[in-house]
Design an enzyme around this catalytic site. Structure first.
Site, PDB file in Angstrom:
ATOM      1  N   ASP A   1       1.509  -3.873  -9.746  1.00 35.93           N
ATOM      2  CA  ASP A   1       1.254  -5.195 -10.316  1.00 35.93           C
ATOM      3  C   ASP A   1       1.481  -5.214 -11.825  1.00 35.93           C
ATOM      4  O   ASP A   1       2.102  -6.133 -12.372  1.00 35.93           O
ATOM      5  CB  ASP A   1      -0.181  -5.631 -10.002  1.00 35.93           C
ATOM      6  CG  ASP A   1      -0.443  -5.655  -8.504  1.00 35.93           C
ATOM      7  OD1 ASP A   1       0.526  -5.521  -7.738  1.00 35.93           O
ATOM      8  OD2 ASP A   1      -1.615  -5.798  -8.101  1.00 35.93           O
TER       9      ASP A   1
ATOM     10  N   HIS B   1       0.829  -1.218   0.000  1.00 37.14           N
ATOM     11  CA  HIS B   1       0.000   0.000   0.000  1.00 37.14           C
ATOM     12  C   HIS B   1       0.861   1.264   0.000  1.00 37.14           C
ATOM     13  O   HIS B   1       0.484   2.290   0.567  1.00 37.14           O
ATOM     14  CB  HIS B   1      -0.983   0.001   1.181  1.00 37.14           C
ATOM     15  CG  HIS B   1      -2.128  -0.960   0.966  1.00 37.14           C
ATOM     16  ND1 HIS B   1      -3.356  -0.577   0.492  1.00 37.14           N
ATOM     17  CD2 HIS B   1      -2.175  -2.301   1.123  1.00 37.14           C
ATOM     18  CE1 HIS B   1      -4.135  -1.646   0.384  1.00 37.14           C
ATOM     19  NE2 HIS B   1      -3.440  -2.711   0.748  1.00 37.14           N
TER      20      HIS B   1
ATOM     21  N   GLU C   1      -7.662  -0.649 -15.402  1.00 40.99           N
ATOM     22  CA  GLU C   1      -8.251  -1.111 -14.132  1.00 40.99           C
ATOM     23  C   GLU C   1      -8.903   0.053 -13.370  1.00 40.99           C
ATOM     24  O   GLU C   1      -9.990  -0.078 -12.822  1.00 40.99           O
ATOM     25  CB  GLU C   1      -7.180  -1.798 -13.278  1.00 40.99           C
ATOM     26  CG  GLU C   1      -7.799  -2.526 -12.093  1.00 40.99           C
ATOM     27  CD  GLU C   1      -6.972  -3.678 -11.569  1.00 40.99           C
ATOM     28  OE1 GLU C   1      -6.088  -4.192 -12.295  1.00 40.99           O
ATOM     29  OE2 GLU C   1      -7.218  -4.076 -10.419  1.00 40.99           O
TER      30      GLU C   1
ATOM     31  N   TYR D   1      -9.955  -2.088   0.541  1.00 37.97           N
ATOM     32  CA  TYR D   1      -8.793  -1.479  -0.133  1.00 37.97           C
ATOM     33  C   TYR D   1      -9.008   0.028  -0.334  1.00 37.97           C
ATOM     34  O   TYR D   1      -8.179   0.839   0.108  1.00 37.97           O
ATOM     35  CB  TYR D   1      -8.531  -2.208  -1.462  1.00 37.97           C
ATOM     36  CG  TYR D   1      -7.322  -1.724  -2.233  1.00 37.97           C
ATOM     37  CD1 TYR D   1      -6.109  -2.402  -2.164  1.00 37.97           C
ATOM     38  CD2 TYR D   1      -7.386  -0.594  -3.043  1.00 37.97           C
ATOM     39  CE1 TYR D   1      -4.997  -1.967  -2.881  1.00 37.97           C
ATOM     40  CE2 TYR D   1      -6.291  -0.151  -3.753  1.00 37.97           C
ATOM     41  CZ  TYR D   1      -5.105  -0.838  -3.678  1.00 37.97           C
ATOM     42  OH  TYR D   1      -4.010  -0.401  -4.391  1.00 37.97           O
TER      43      TYR D   1
ATOM     44  N   ASP E   1       2.433   1.960  -3.175  1.00 38.10           N
ATOM     45  CA  ASP E   1       2.574   2.352  -4.591  1.00 38.10           C
ATOM     46  C   ASP E   1       1.722   3.571  -4.934  1.00 38.10           C
ATOM     47  O   ASP E   1       2.195   4.512  -5.579  1.00 38.10           O
ATOM     48  CB  ASP E   1       2.327   1.172  -5.561  1.00 38.10           C
ATOM     49  CG  ASP E   1       0.967   0.513  -5.495  1.00 38.10           C
ATOM     50  OD1 ASP E   1       0.172   0.823  -4.566  1.00 38.10           O
ATOM     51  OD2 ASP E   1       0.680  -0.333  -6.375  1.00 38.10           O
TER      52      ASP E   1
ATOM     53  N   SER F   1      -2.094 -10.963  -8.170  1.00 40.18           N
ATOM     54  CA  SER F   1      -2.185 -10.128  -9.383  1.00 40.18           C
ATOM     55  C   SER F   1      -2.727 -10.829 -10.606  1.00 40.18           C
ATOM     56  O   SER F   1      -2.213 -10.659 -11.720  1.00 40.18           O
ATOM     57  CB  SER F   1      -0.794  -9.603  -9.756  1.00 40.18           C
ATOM     58  OG  SER F   1      -0.552  -8.461  -9.101  1.00 40.18           O
ATOM     59  N   SER F   2      -3.771 -11.603 -10.414  1.00 40.99           N
ATOM     60  CA  SER F   2      -4.398 -12.218 -11.586  1.00 40.99           C
ATOM     61  C   SER F   2      -4.975 -11.134 -12.504  1.00 40.99           C
ATOM     62  O   SER F   2      -4.958 -11.275 -13.731  1.00 40.99           O
ATOM     63  CB  SER F   2      -5.500 -13.197 -11.153  1.00 40.99           C
ATOM     64  OG  SER F   2      -6.437 -12.544 -10.336  1.00 40.99           O
TER      65      SER F   2
HETATM   66  C1  GAF Z   1      -2.996  -4.481  -4.940  1.00 38.37           C
HETATM   67  C2  GAF Z   1      -2.928  -3.283  -5.878  1.00 38.37           C
HETATM   68  F1  GAF Z   1      -3.329  -3.637  -7.131  1.00 38.37           F
HETATM   69  C3  GAF Z   1      -1.511  -2.698  -5.918  1.00 38.37           C
HETATM   70  O1  GAF Z   1      -1.496  -1.540  -6.705  1.00 38.37           O
HETATM   71  C4  GAF Z   1      -1.001  -2.397  -4.512  1.00 38.37           C
HETATM   72  O2  GAF Z   1      -1.603  -1.239  -3.983  1.00 38.37           O
HETATM   73  C5  GAF Z   1      -1.204  -3.597  -3.587  1.00 38.37           C
HETATM   74  O3  GAF Z   1      -2.536  -4.093  -3.641  1.00 38.37           O
HETATM   75  C6  GAF Z   1      -0.875  -3.269  -2.148  1.00 38.37           C
HETATM   76  O4  GAF Z   1       0.470  -3.034  -2.016  1.00 38.37           O
HETATM   77  O5  GAF Z   1      -2.222  -5.533  -5.441  1.00 38.37           O
END
Ligand code: GAF
Length: 382
Positions: free
Chosen positions: A169, A34, A157, A218, A36, A123-124
């Site tokens: 990702d 969390h 996305e 999230y 990025d 990360s699918s």
């Molecule tokens: C998910 C999100 F897609 C990423 O961008 C990132 O924020 C992650 O959660 C948490 O680090 O994979």
């Protein structure tokens, strides 16, 4: 079916045409969660689970998308302007963003197959976006630099699917290097590769608790940490993201924040420091320091960010005294999904078995445990 031949046959049988085939990997994040979307640091590695996309042109303008995983084919009258809240939004979103970039997208047939576990924090979604982007660009004979293409997939996305993810990702799925982790600066997208030594295995332990970026937690965490940043920015005008903030800022102005915002910011600010230090440790081959930083990162993710869950905390705790463990933490967007365990290669099979048995006994769910290695980024498959 990591067998491109069988995949090619599947596309041929359905669409009566020979496809170009592309593969895009899923990922684990070793540390930097969390951070990025706060323009901070992350250190992911791609894994040997991937999405395949096979593409062939059509003589009309329609777009047909078949997913072997969904067991479903959908046909559209060309590129769509808006999502329809179904799985096709990921590939269609990529086509729509590319069209918005000025590309003329002709009709095509797309076949998709993936062994990246769905909704498991591996990360699918990004693997699907990136595989589609490579396929569509291959079809029209265009290409982009890695960072720019990662942004296009992220926009698919954010804008088409409606999930507010960061760049990590998509970036790693495109730019990964075999047997390496990648320290990414999410501010300018510059990166450093750090070799993962041969004696270290990536053991991924799936709690079997479903995770989703589009779900409520999230975006709530993202809002809470951004609210903390706004408080600091009101005192220090140079600040735009938590990346710009220090623990001293938090000590000074934390009392003006909602308690939850304070905790989220504490995680993000300290996680950036840990991630840079972890990359340094990996580059020096200092596994002990790396393992300690991963442990601290998990505690911060669980206690301050409240991004974990009972099952993931148990999976991390149960790994601690197993022979060969270097470091363990929950990986990815949180609230379920997988833990990443760095484990001495020679101990990895026994580690995986023992961890699976312990988790099943304590939690009552049989987990999936995979001994993986860091793979390369997206590519054309011959
Ligand atoms: C998910 C999100 F897609 C990423 O961008 C990132 O924020 C992650 O959660 C948490 O680090 O994979």
């Amino acid at each position: 079916m990591h067998d491109p031949k069988a995949f090619r046959e599947m596309h041929r049988a359905r669409f009566n045409a020979d496809p170009m085939i592309f593969a895009a990997p899923g990922r684990v994040n070793l540390i930097g969660e969390h951070t990025d979307y706060a323009e901070g640091f992350v250190m992911p590695a791609a894994i040997n689970f991937a999405t395949l996309a096979g593409i062939s042109p059509r003589s009309d303008d329609k777009i047909a998308i078949y997913s072997e995983n969904q067991g479903e084919e959908k046909v559209f009258d060309g590129v769509q302007a808006k999502g329809t809240k179904q799985w096709t939004d990921y590939p269609m979103g990529v086509a729509a963003i590319l069209a918005g970039e000025g590309h003329k997208i002709p009709g095509f047939n797309l076949t998709i197959w993936s062994d990246v576990p769905l909704a498991s924090g591996l990360s699918s979604s990004a693997a699907l976006e990136v595989a589609t982007a490579f396929a569509v660009l291959g079809l029209i004979g265009a290409s982009y630099q890695g960072p720019k293409l990662a942004k296009i997939c992220q926009r698919a996305e954010n804008e088409f699917v409606g999930a507010n993810c960061g760049i990590m990702d998509q970036f790693i799925s495109i730019n990964a290097k075999e047997n390496h982790a990648l320290l990414l600066d999410c501010r300018d997208l510059s990166y450093k590769l750090a070799p993962i030594p041969d004696h270290v295995a990536l053991v991924i332990a799936n709690t079997m608790v479903k995770h989703s970026v589009a779900g409520g937690d999230y975006p709530t965490r993202r809002r809470e940490s951004e609210a903390a940043c706004a408080v600091i920015a009101s005192h220090r005008p140079g600040v735009t993201f938590l990346r710009d903030c220090t623990l001293e800022d938090l000590a000074k102005w934390g009392n003006e924040m909602e308690p939850k915002s304070y905790m989220r910011a504490k995680h993000v600010i300290s996680e950036n420091l840990r991630t840079v230090a972890a990359a340094d440790a990996l580059l020096k081959g200092d596994m002990k320091t790396l393992g300690r930083l991963m442990a601290e990162a998990h505690t911060s993710y669980s206690k301050d960010f409240e991004g974990s869950c009972v099952e993931a905390d148990a999976m991390v705790a149960l790994a601690q005294d197993l022979p060969g463990l270097i470091g363990a933490r929950l990986t990815g967007g949180g609230f379920g999904g997988c833990t990443i365990n760095l484990v001495e290669q020679s101990e990895a099979p026994a580690f995986a078995e023992a961890l699976g048995a312990r988790y099943a006994e304590q939690i009552g769910i049989v987990p999936q445990i995979h001994v993986c290695h860091a793979s390369g980024g997206a590519r054309r498959v011959e």
